[in-house]
Design a protein around this motif. Structure first.
Motif, PDB file in Angstrom:
ATOM      1  N   ARG A 146      37.877  62.523  -4.153  1.00 39.26           N
ATOM      2  CA  ARG A 146      38.102  63.563  -3.130  1.00 39.26           C
ATOM      3  C   ARG A 146      38.351  62.927  -1.759  1.00 39.26           C
ATOM      4  NH1 ARG A 146      37.150  68.991  -4.263  1.00 39.26           N
ATOM      5  NH2 ARG A 146      36.666  69.476  -2.103  1.00 39.26           N
ATOM      6  N   THR A 147      39.184  61.891  -1.743  1.00 34.80           N
ATOM      7  CA  THR A 147      39.511  61.234  -0.481  1.00 34.80           C
ATOM      8  C   THR A 147      41.012  61.301  -0.223  1.00 34.80           C
ATOM      9  OG1 THR A 147      39.720  59.086  -1.564  1.00 34.80           O
ATOM     10  CG2 THR A 147      37.572  59.618  -0.583  1.00 34.80           C
ATOM     11  N   VAL A 148      41.355  61.239   1.052  1.00 35.00           N
ATOM     12  CA  VAL A 148      42.757  61.247   1.476  1.00 35.00           C
ATOM     13  C   VAL A 148      42.936  60.138   2.506  1.00 35.00           C
ATOM     14  CG1 VAL A 148      44.603  62.598   2.567  1.00 35.00           C
ATOM     15  CG2 VAL A 148      42.904  63.752   1.149  1.00 35.00           C
ATOM     16  N   THR A 149      43.992  59.337   2.330  1.00 34.44           N
ATOM     17  CA  THR A 149      44.302  58.321   3.332  1.00 34.44           C
ATOM     18  C   THR A 149      45.714  58.545   3.852  1.00 34.44           C
ATOM     19  OG1 THR A 149      45.096  56.784   1.639  1.00 34.44           O
ATOM     20  CG2 THR A 149      42.786  56.570   2.317  1.00 34.44           C
ATOM     21  N   ARG A 150      45.925  58.153   5.082  1.00 39.32           N
ATOM     22  CA  ARG A 150      47.258  58.225   5.691  1.00 39.32           C
ATOM     23  C   ARG A 150      47.510  56.886   6.371  1.00 39.32           C
ATOM     24  NH1 ARG A 150      49.336  62.381  10.438  1.00 39.32           N
ATOM     25  NH2 ARG A 150      51.459  61.581  10.518  1.00 39.32           N
ATOM     26  N   GLY A 151      48.531  56.168   5.909  1.00 41.09           N
ATOM     27  CA  GLY A 151      48.781  54.836   6.434  1.00 41.09           C
ATOM     28  C   GLY A 151      47.601  53.910   6.193  1.00 41.09           C
ATOM     29  N   GLY A 152      46.900  54.153   5.079  1.00 45.14           N
ATOM     30  CA  GLY A 152      45.748  53.323   4.741  1.00 45.14           C
ATOM     31  C   GLY A 152      44.457  53.724   5.429  1.00 45.14           C
ATOM     32  N   GLU A 153      44.539  54.655   6.392  1.00 44.89           N
ATOM     33  CA  GLU A 153      43.341  55.100   7.121  1.00 44.89           C
ATOM     34  C   GLU A 153      42.811  56.384   6.499  1.00 44.89           C
ATOM     35  OE1 GLU A 153      41.947  53.672  10.167  1.00 44.89           O
ATOM     36  OE2 GLU A 153      43.142  51.993   9.398  1.00 44.89           O
ATOM     37  N   ARG A 154      41.501  56.483   6.384  1.00 46.23           N
ATOM     38  CA  ARG A 154      40.868  57.686   5.813  1.00 46.23           C
ATOM     39  C   ARG A 154      41.094  58.897   6.715  1.00 46.23           C
ATOM     40  NH1 ARG A 154      36.039  57.709   2.698  1.00 46.23           N
ATOM     41  NH2 ARG A 154      35.613  59.841   2.056  1.00 46.23           N
ATOM     42  N   VAL A 155      41.462  60.021   6.121  1.00 50.41           N
ATOM     43  CA  VAL A 155      41.658  61.280   6.874  1.00 50.41           C
ATOM     44  C   VAL A 155      40.486  62.204   6.561  1.00 50.41           C
ATOM     45  CG1 VAL A 155      43.163  63.278   7.250  1.00 50.41           C
ATOM     46  CG2 VAL A 155      44.166  61.056   6.685  1.00 50.41           C
ATOM     47  N   GLY A 156      39.858  62.721   7.595  1.00 46.72           N
ATOM     48  CA  GLY A 156      38.729  63.636   7.393  1.00 46.72           C
ATOM     49  C   GLY A 156      39.201  65.065   7.183  1.00 46.72           C
ATOM     50  N   LEU A 157      39.057  65.566   5.961  1.00 47.81           N
ATOM     51  CA  LEU A 157      39.387  66.965   5.659  1.00 47.81           C
ATOM     52  C   LEU A 157      38.109  67.705   5.303  1.00 47.81           C
ATOM     53  CD1 LEU A 157      42.525  66.701   3.306  1.00 47.81           C
ATOM     54  CD2 LEU A 157      42.488  66.937   5.782  1.00 47.81           C
ATOM     55  N   THR A 158      38.039  68.985   5.654  1.00 46.96           N
ATOM     56  CA  THR A 158      36.915  69.803   5.201  1.00 46.96           C
ATOM     57  C   THR A 158      37.095  70.041   3.699  1.00 46.96           C
ATOM     58  OG1 THR A 158      38.040  71.931   5.513  1.00 46.96           O
ATOM     59  CG2 THR A 158      36.877  71.009   7.441  1.00 46.96           C
ATOM     60  N   PRO A 159      36.027  70.421   2.993  1.00 48.40           N
ATOM     61  CA  PRO A 159      36.176  70.683   1.548  1.00 48.40           C
ATOM     62  C   PRO A 159      37.277  71.705   1.253  1.00 48.40           C
ATOM     63  CG  PRO A 159      33.850  70.611   2.140  1.00 48.40           C
ATOM     64  CD  PRO A 159      34.619  70.539   3.428  1.00 48.40           C
ATOM     65  N   ARG A 160      37.385  72.717   2.096  1.00 46.08           N
ATOM     66  CA  ARG A 160      38.388  73.757   1.864  1.00 46.08           C
ATOM     67  C   ARG A 160      39.803  73.239   2.116  1.00 46.08           C
ATOM     68  NH1 ARG A 160      36.949  76.711  -1.351  1.00 46.08           N
ATOM     69  NH2 ARG A 160      35.357  77.923  -0.324  1.00 46.08           N
ATOM     70  N   GLU A 161      39.979  72.446   3.169  1.00 47.66           N
ATOM     71  CA  GLU A 161      41.294  71.848   3.432  1.00 47.66           C
ATOM     72  C   GLU A 161      41.711  70.961   2.268  1.00 47.66           C
ATOM     73  OE1 GLU A 161      40.611  71.691   8.277  1.00 47.66           O
ATOM     74  OE2 GLU A 161      40.683  69.822   7.138  1.00 47.66           O
TER      75      GLU A 161
END
Length: 230
Positions: A146-161
């Motif tokens: 349940r992780t998302v990265t952008r350009g190798g950097e972690r993106v903080g999303l809420t559970p709903r997002e």
């Protein structure tokens, strides 16, 4: 079979807290009540309930700060906010802090119980078997973690997002209506406000689009909904 869930109600109005407790217990759940935000955070950490119902207008520590403290403690259970405020800005702020749903007072108990049931079902449902990862532009989505990265950097999303993003990346090129997204991501009935979807898509654009004002990936389809273009 009806599964019993452990639910925390954070509500300073004794009559409302009592009414909610009785209704939830009547639905087969185990309920704890916290009369203020600080007690709510303490009980959430100690008991780790499966769902939290949180009033926004609390003494000393308001619902926003309570929600923030719950999420900061690493707790990811669904949180339904009770509010007398219907303003859009309040909802956006709550969703950014990690709220999963809003119920505006006065509300019907049957509506609230339906929302509770939907969130519990979603939180405890059997996971589908998603791909190991999804990629678009410089974004990578990893469902298992349940992780998302952008350009190798972690993106903080809420559970709903995150759940909304997953709904999109699993159906590239498909037009998804707001009602379909609400039903899948929020487990909501079709009459729940579709504006909720727009707020969350706006947040995804801010966090994942190169130019949020000119979205390339999360595209609005006039009078139909949204389409995800990888």
């Amino acid at each position: 079979m009806h599964d019993m869930a452990h639910i925390l109600v954070v509500e300073d109005n004794e009559d409302l807290a009592f009414g909610l407790s009785r209704s939830l217990e009547g639905d087969g759940h185990l309920v704890e009540v916290a009369p203020d935000g600080a007690a709510g955070v303490r009980l959430a950490r100690e008991k780790e309930p499966q769902l939290v119902i949180l009033d926004l207008m609390l003494p000393k520590m308001d619902g926003y700060r309570t929600l923030e403290a719950i999420r900061r403690a690493g707790l990811q259970m669904p949180v339904i906010i009770l509010t007398a405020r219907g303003e859009e800005a309040d909802k956006v702020h709550g969703f950014r802090l990690g709220a999963d749903d809003y119920v505006t007072k006065p509300f019907s108990l049957s509506e609230l119980l339906a929302r509770v049931k939907a969130h519990l079902r979603r939180a405890g449902g059997e996971p589908t078997r998603p791909a190991a990862s999804y990629r678009f532009a410089d974004v990578e989505v990893h469902p298992a973690a349940r992780t998302v990265t952008r350009g190798g950097e972690r993106v903080g999303l809420t559970p709903r997002e995150y759940d909304l993003l997953l709904a999109f990346v699993q159906r590239p090129g498909h037009v998804l209506s707001r009602v379909a997204l609400l039903t899948e991501v929020w487990g909501a009935q079709p009459d729940v406000q579709t504006r909720t979807v727009d707020i969350h898509v706006g947040e995804l654009r801010k966090k994942l689009e190169p130019v949020p004002a000119e979205p390339r990936h999360f595209v609005t389809v006039w009078k139909a909904g949204y389409r995800f273009d990888p």
